[in-house]
Enzyme design. Sequence first.
Site, PDB file in Angstrom:
ATOM      1  N   SER A 569       0.840  -1.196   0.000  1.00  0.00           N
ATOM      2  CA  SER A 569       0.000   0.000   0.000  1.00  0.00           C
ATOM      3  C   SER A 569       0.873   1.243   0.000  1.00  0.00           C
ATOM      4  O   SER A 569       2.018   1.223   0.476  1.00  0.00           O
ATOM      5  CB  SER A 569      -0.905   0.021   1.238  1.00  0.00           C
ATOM      6  N   TYR A 582      -3.060  -0.492  10.377  1.00  0.00           N
ATOM      7  CA  TYR A 582      -3.024  -0.827   8.953  1.00  0.00           C
ATOM      8  C   TYR A 582      -1.685  -0.417   8.336  1.00  0.00           C
ATOM      9  O   TYR A 582      -1.031  -1.198   7.646  1.00  0.00           O
ATOM     10  CB  TYR A 582      -4.178  -0.135   8.236  1.00  0.00           C
TER      11      TYR A 582
END
Length: 692
Positions: A569, A582
């Site tokens: 990501s 996250y």
Amino acid sequence: MTMPVEQLLQRAHTLGADPRNTNFAGGNASAKGEAVDPVTGTAVELMWVKGSGGDLGTLTEAGLAVLRLDRLRALTAVYPGVEREDEMVAAFDFCAFGLGGVAGSGKTQRGAAPSIDTAMHGLLDAAHVDHLHPDAGIAIAAAADGEELTRRIYGDRVVWVPWRRPGFQLGLDIAGIKEANPQAVGVVLGGHGITAWGETSAECEANSLWMIRTAEAYIAEHGAPEPFGPVKPGYEPPADEVRRERAAALFPVVRGLCSTDAPQVGHYTATPEVLDFLARERHPELAALGTSCPDHFLRTKVAPLVVDLPADAPVDDVIGRLRELHAAYREAYRAYYERHATESSPAMRGADPAIVHVPGVGMFSFGRDKQTARVAGEFYVNAINVMRGAEALSTYSPIEESEKFRIEYWELEEAKLRRMPAPKPLATRVALVTGGGSGIGAATARRLAAEGACVVVADRDFAAAEKVAAEIGARAHRPEDVATAVQVDVTDEAQIVSAVRQAVLAFGGIDLIVNNAGLSLSRSLLETTADDWDLQHDVMARGSFLVARESARVMIAQGMGGDIVYIASKNSVFAGPNNVAYGAAKADQAHQVRLLAAELGAHGIRVNGINPDGVVRGSGIFASGWGANRAAVYGVPEDKLGEFYAQRTLLKREVLPEHIAAAVFAVTGGDLSLTTGLHIPVDAGVAAAFLR
């Protein structure tokens, strides 16, 4: 569609639907009739016949070759003799009616290429002809006293034809036999199969089925009960779970060995007839004789590789013996080629076996794709049935090795290979995609399959994985030849081991892993619980590690290299608010890419990462609450979140799952073959996440 074509297709589908009648893509059928020549306006007699490479069970109009009978039969006047009969195949093109399309259909597409058996159909004075490869029929054809058995089983209604390679001369021979034996309804072709005919399609089908069922009944009534001998002590198959565990441990090694000359996809067969054959005393002796029917040994090679160890031999011992036997097989195959090759023979295509027998485990078969590998295995099962029938009545006596070589390295077969389309970039590669049931995972699975890969769609939501796999396989003859679904929660180590094992048993191994499974809980530091932290790290950091570890075991055993791709990501390098668990888990994944690239490079395994951002559309993560939370953080409506992300990028474009899939293909499709340890941003340009 004209009446003869309708009847031909209906008959072909009926015969081809039952494996007792013929093997996949084996045999052919034809029909003769009249149509109007659009040039002269007069009626001409035509023949419609299944073209080269087609399958009777799924035959369509497009799979038919259409020829003018007057021109086809006129070729007998210029036939140069059996030594030059191969030249006649090119002459068939000059017999094509129009563009080869189906007369009366209004279609103008070119028909299928005429097969080598075209003369057999066209020269026979019968309106409808079937040429089939039934196991029972080939058992008679491959028996040492096949001629006597033919007379005993069928009387004068069926005539024996000694072995002759398929071609124009065989067509002339059968035509002469029919003319000389008006009472006959068919022939048994020595070492090959059967041909039957009739004046109507129904009569032809009935004659074909009568020949097949009569042979089956005769073998059942008169055959010896155990033609393969007794079960060899120590060779009895173990319990299914033990057998599958051994198969999963061996399959990647066998696949790697059988991919020495060219990468292969594998198929595993452990049906009762295969396991029984491998356990019998006469198995090694009969397997060494090889298959007989040309359709069989073209796909199975002249003989299988047979492991000569009992069913309970330690796996490491079996692997060691496999390596020895594989080296010996390659030497023997090269010697076979050199014994029979001439100056005009095509180059040797490869010395690896197509079929491998492991007693107590089963049969591994290999090919350029899953369908080819599966069909090779099916054909060897046909061969087992042929051996059983021939040995039950007589002695199995396949055609001579020199004749097998003439078929295997026939220029006409070489021409058929040249007509095949070029392989796609990911052909022969097996990909496993976690989180494949939706969003980025589903798009990636679809793209990899479109580029030629066999795909294992893995997801915690098994129904979603099945749906994606079904969509991918919808256009295949058998969907499972292209994609299969497995259920896996990547937080569960046992489920990961099981998923990898299922992938191995489905396709022979694993070449490409996409670590995509993920989730996110958007919370501030003070609101993030230890359970929130553990869950996200269990799924993305720990889960990716476990999937990579288990897959790397398979890749290393194969010795064929491989790719591991992490869908990380932008958040692995960008510090955003309310995102600590996250972002930290994604940073963990990002560093795993570097660590594994450094460790696995020695095995030819490349490890790379993709850093997406703002993939809202179709995303399971965003749909599960992450989207609503991020929208609240940024102060925009949730349905405008994708547009919001786009506007903050340099390119002002929304990132879609298909863009991530394209990046996965770019890094695995071959053009970046020397790239490892790379992270590719796919975020439409987020300056704060630039890698530096």
